[in-house]
Design an enzyme around this catalytic site. Structure first.
Site, short mmCIF file in Angstrom:
data_model
loop_
_atom_site.label_atom_id
_atom_site.label_comp_id
_atom_site.label_asym_id
_atom_site.label_seq_id
_atom_site.Cartn_x
_atom_site.Cartn_y
_atom_site.Cartn_z
N CYS A 330 8.51 25.17 12.29
CA CYS A 330 9.52 24.94 11.87
C CYS A 330 10.03 24.27 11.36
O CYS A 330 9.98 23.29 10.75
CB CYS A 330 9.77 26.36 12.39
SG CYS A 330 10.17 27.73 10.96
N HIS A 437 4.95 29.32 15.16
CA HIS A 437 5.29 29.21 16.37
C HIS A 437 4.32 30.02 17.02
O HIS A 437 2.99 30.39 17.08
CB HIS A 437 6.26 30.54 16.21
CG HIS A 437 7.72 29.97 15.07
ND1 HIS A 437 8.58 28.83 15.38
CD2 HIS A 437 8.19 30.46 14.42
CE1 HIS A 437 9.34 28.77 14.77
NE2 HIS A 437 8.80 29.16 13.68
#
Length: 503
Positions: A330, A437
């Site tokens: 991310c 994630h």
């Protein structure tokens, strides 16, 4: 409607989340349908539900312990700090904007109907609701229009168990002082005290327990030992973030950004016996690990500048050029590119900064947050990551930027591909990144990644349990439940709930 019980603490990190998770598992084991609830959560670790809505991970973990699907009704308000003075405000899973602390405090009573509706929807479908408070109910400067501690207990008409942390000292003052600072009707809601994180012989505590009960006027329902369980902790004070030593064959160095988010992504790696996950804040601690992980962050630009100003960027870049694997998730993935552009000043008034230049990609920040929960797949990269090709990864996306390939002379390769064919991560040489994630949660991918690190060291990995993250978590929840059953007066807790044990 469900019966409810609320876990409040004398301070942050007193162990409320863990106690709540353990009770969720116990009630589930005893045959009740149970759900967690926290009206307002402040955390940088969040999760995306199957509906594409965002909630705090603490209630996700508690839902896992309860054996129910996570829902934003379990956490109707999530605050994600963006600066020291303000947070992004998420209501029922969707962003409503950024607010300064004072603005939010002035507005928060407007969210009471949302909180009440979410709680009542849960209570209508479950037998027991385990409610978690936040911080301390005795923060007298925050008590006006409280919606998360005694204010929430009043909404739910919930009895309260107050938890104190003996490990950090002063537990008697914590518990007695908290009770004394509450209004009489609030004191009446407290039905018992819990001393948490105790180390040693409990008999030593007995004289203090007797005095505690006398001074506080409340029974002590248990002394919970310092639990050796590996259950995700969303708090920025999490003990896992202080781990700095190499203790196993594979050395994973995670950069601990000031605004680190979703560090729970690392749990699947840390559960492997031959993998050490340690956190690094300065160049001298980095060493020469097998892999450098750049995790998520709530403010990519500011944390990249922190990385740059402290000298870590130079050290990471040098190691990458020597062949060390660098992996970004991310915000960490965004940093690896050549440029971070912020035309709408979503993250910073700077309007953008140059990236680390380790991947020929560029990121543009947008106002709309991307929230997805899917099964993804690894592309078919050549070179160092070839053994990962085609593997499945299940996870979720939480990001406000789009990352696209730049001119790369053919070195850039798709690394993670979404269900619609969108590229959500790239690799080049020994550097790779992804928006996903939970990318290490899938056992096949995780095992292949660790084996890759062994091959790089010229070694062969021994036998592994090949344990899924779900199986591992189930073991930890059951272990926590055993510890709480042994240390808490569960008969008294059921009396407080006005329920009997089933089965």
């Amino acid at each position: 409607m469900a019966k409810s019980i609320m876990i409040q603490g004398t301070m942050s990190n007193a162990g409320k989340s863990l106690i709540a998770a353990g009770l969720c598992r116990i009630f589930k084991q005893d045959g009740y349908k149970v759900a967690p609830f926290k009206s307002q959560n402040m955390a940088l670790n969040s999760y995306v539900t199957k509906e594409g809505l965002e909630m705090g991970r603490a209630q996700v973990v508690q839902a896992m312990a309860a054996g129910v699907e996570p829902s934003v009704r379990m956490n109707p308000i999530l605050l994600k700090p963006t600066t020291d003075m303000g947070s992004q405000v998420i209501v029922q899973g969707q962003v409503v904007g950024n607010m300064r602390a004072m603005d939010y405090f002035a507005k928060k009573k407007e969210y009471i109907p949302v909180i009440r509706e979410s709680y009542e929807q849960l209570a209508a479908k479950h037998d027991i609701i385990v409610i978690e408070g936040a911080g301390s109910p005795a923060e007298i400067n925050l008590k006006q229009d409280d919606i998360v501690n005694m204010g929430m207990a009043k909404i739910a008409d919930a009895p309260v168990l107050l938890v104190g942390d003996i490990d950090r000292g002063g537990v008697f003052a914590q518990l007695i002082g908290t009770v004394m600072l509450l209004e009489p009707e609030e004191q009446d809601r407290i039905k018992g005290l819990i001393v948490n994180k105790f180390r040693g012989d409990k008999k030593i505590l007995d004289p203090g327990i007797a005095m505690l009960e006398e001074r506080a006027g409340k029974p002590v329902l248990g002394v919970v030992p310092y639990a050796d369980v590996d259950i995700e902790d969303e708090d920025s004070l999490a003990s896992s973030l202080t781990e700095t030593h190499i203790q196993a064959e594979i050395d994973v160095a995670v950069i601990r950004f000031p605004r680190i988010s979703n560090f729970t992504d690392m749990q699947a790696l840390s559960m492997e016996r031959d993998v050490s996950v340690r956190y690094v804040t300065k160049p001298s601690d980095l060493g020469e690990p097998d892999v450098i992980l750049l995790p998520g962050t709530k403010n990519t630009i500011q944390d990249l500048l922190w990385l740059r100003e402290g000298g870590l960027e130079t050290k990471i870049t040098r190691l990458a050029k020597k062949g060390t694997i660098v992996f970004g998730i991310c915000g960490g993935y965004q940093m690896l590119g050549g440029a971070l552009k912020d035309p709408m000043q979503t993250e910073s008034a700077l309007g953008g900064v140059r990236g680390m230049g380790l991947l020929p990609v560029a990121t543009v920040f947008e106002e709309e947050k991307q929230l997805e929960n899917h099964t993804y797949r690894i592309g078919m990269p050549e070179g160092i990551f070839a053994s990962l090709g085609g593997k499945k990864v299940a996870g979720y996306e939480i990001h406000m930027g789009r990352t696209e390939a730049a001119d790369n002379d053919g070195v850039l390769q798709p690394f993670v591909i979404g269900p619609d064919g969108e590229v959500l991560g790239y690799a080049a040489g020994t550097v790779a990144g992804s928006y996903i994630h939970g990318i290490f949660d899938e056992v096949v991918f995780r095992e292949a990644f660790i084996n890759l690190l062994y091959v790089r060291k010229g070694k062969t990995r021994g036998e592994s349990e090949h344990l899924s993250i779900h199986e591992y978590r189930e073991r930890q929840f059951d272990k926590l439940a055993r510890i709480l059953r042994e240390s808490l007066d569960m008969d008294r807790i059921y009396e407080i709930l006005e329920l009997r044990r089933l089965g």
